[in-house]
Write a protein that holds these residues in place. Sequence first.
Motif, mmCIF file in Angstrom:
data_model
loop_
_atom_site.group_PDB
_atom_site.id
_atom_site.type_symbol
_atom_site.label_atom_id
_atom_site.label_comp_id
_atom_site.label_asym_id
_atom_site.label_seq_id
_atom_site.Cartn_x
_atom_site.Cartn_y
_atom_site.Cartn_z
ATOM 1 N N ASP A 267 -6.014 14.855 24.449
ATOM 2 C CA ASP A 267 -6.056 16.182 23.827
ATOM 3 C C ASP A 267 -6.098 16.079 22.309
ATOM 4 O O ASP A 267 -6.839 16.810 21.644
ATOM 5 N N ARG A 268 -5.314 15.154 21.754
ATOM 6 C CA ARG A 268 -5.299 14.954 20.303
ATOM 7 C C ARG A 268 -6.656 14.454 19.812
ATOM 8 O O ARG A 268 -7.182 14.926 18.805
ATOM 9 N N ILE B 154 -17.421 9.247 23.056
ATOM 10 C CA ILE B 154 -15.992 9.577 23.113
ATOM 11 C C ILE B 154 -15.718 10.485 24.301
ATOM 12 O O ILE B 154 -14.805 10.245 25.090
ATOM 13 N N VAL B 155 -16.519 11.517 24.437
ATOM 14 C CA VAL B 155 -16.324 12.477 25.529
ATOM 15 C C VAL B 155 -16.476 11.779 26.876
ATOM 16 O O VAL B 155 -15.678 11.988 27.791
ATOM 17 N N GLU B 156 -17.487 10.939 27.003
ATOM 18 C CA GLU B 156 -17.686 10.211 28.259
ATOM 19 C C GLU B 156 -16.501 9.298 28.555
ATOM 20 O O GLU B 156 -16.024 9.232 29.693
ATOM 21 N N LEU B 157 -16.016 8.614 27.540
ATOM 22 C CA LEU B 157 -14.874 7.728 27.732
ATOM 23 C C LEU B 157 -13.621 8.497 28.150
ATOM 24 O O LEU B 157 -12.821 8.020 28.939
ATOM 25 N N LEU B 158 -13.469 9.679 27.612
ATOM 26 C CA LEU B 158 -12.288 10.485 27.923
ATOM 27 C C LEU B 158 -12.470 11.326 29.177
ATOM 28 O O LEU B 158 -11.578 12.082 29.546
ATOM 29 N N HIS B 159 -13.630 11.217 29.804
ATOM 30 C CA HIS B 159 -13.925 11.948 31.042
ATOM 31 C C HIS B 159 -13.762 13.455 30.860
ATOM 32 O O HIS B 159 -13.164 14.122 31.684
ATOM 33 N N ALA C 51 -9.192 17.286 19.908
ATOM 34 C CA ALA C 51 -8.956 18.233 18.807
ATOM 35 C C ALA C 51 -9.488 17.646 17.500
ATOM 36 O O ALA C 51 -10.133 18.347 16.702
ATOM 37 N N GLU C 52 -9.219 16.361 17.280
ATOM 38 C CA GLU C 52 -9.724 15.702 16.072
ATOM 39 C C GLU C 52 -11.248 15.701 16.070
ATOM 40 O O GLU C 52 -11.882 15.929 15.042
ATOM 41 N N LEU C 53 -11.838 15.461 17.222
ATOM 42 C CA LEU C 53 -13.292 15.452 17.330
ATOM 43 C C LEU C 53 -13.881 16.814 16.968
ATOM 44 O O LEU C 53 -14.877 16.894 16.244
ATOM 45 N N ARG C 54 -13.259 17.885 17.440
ATOM 46 C CA ARG C 54 -13.742 19.231 17.080
ATOM 47 C C ARG C 54 -13.676 19.438 15.568
ATOM 48 O O ARG C 54 -14.594 19.989 14.959
ATOM 49 N N GLY C 55 -12.601 18.970 14.950
ATOM 50 C CA GLY C 55 -12.471 19.092 13.497
ATOM 51 C C GLY C 55 -13.525 18.289 12.754
ATOM 52 O O GLY C 55 -14.062 18.742 11.737
ATOM 53 N N LEU C 56 -13.841 17.112 13.278
ATOM 54 C CA LEU C 56 -14.861 16.273 12.634
ATOM 55 C C LEU C 56 -16.248 16.893 12.759
ATOM 56 O O LEU C 56 -17.071 16.770 11.855
ATOM 57 N N GLN C 57 -16.494 17.551 13.867
ATOM 58 C CA GLN C 57 -17.782 18.249 14.020
ATOM 59 C C GLN C 57 -17.877 19.386 13.012
ATOM 60 O O GLN C 57 -18.932 19.608 12.420
ATOM 61 N N ALA C 58 -16.787 20.107 12.793
ATOM 62 C CA ALA C 58 -16.778 21.198 11.814
ATOM 63 C C ALA C 58 -16.945 20.641 10.395
ATOM 64 O O ALA C 58 -17.606 21.259 9.553
#
Length: 177
Positions: free
Chosen positions: A77-78, A162-167, A81-88
């Motif tokens: 989850d962390r 990242i998303v694939e790794l985190l399923h 959330a960090e990934l969403r911030g990096l996209q922004a």
Amino acid sequence: MEPLHIVLVAVITAAALFAVLAPRVRSRRLRERFGPEYDRAVLLHEGDVRAAEHDLTDRLALRRRVRTVPVEAADRDRYLAELRGLQALFVEDPRQSAVRTARLLDTVLTDMGFPGEDRPEVLSVDHAARVPGYRDARRVLADPGADSEELRRSVVADRDLIVELLHEDRSGILARH
């Protein structure tokens, strides 16, 4: 013809058929498993399919030796959330977004137990479709003159891995940023 001769001919025919078909089956399986990495291996070995397939078989053995663990739910989850911030962040600072997304991917891979050395080769066994993007992202980050489109592709490639790794379902991440 005597029954012993018939059996002998059948055994010899079966052995010959196996000798012809087994390499084809092995090649097909490796091609299906590794996708674009199969073609890349053949290219790296200057068209020598046997050497390329030996390399890919070595990757399978290497991956079997690497023990990975899933990321804990709280960490997942962390990371998301960090990934969403990096996209922004990409809108304001594409290079910084790409660098930090690559760093996040490295953190996820390390937490999961993927080795630092041979990382693309190990990843290619289970995530072959993502490895060309991973390699390209590393190339883009090494280029100080990379334009925003190249950096965007880098962020997208690392994000998808990242998303694939985190399923996790990618649509959930894209909808929340």
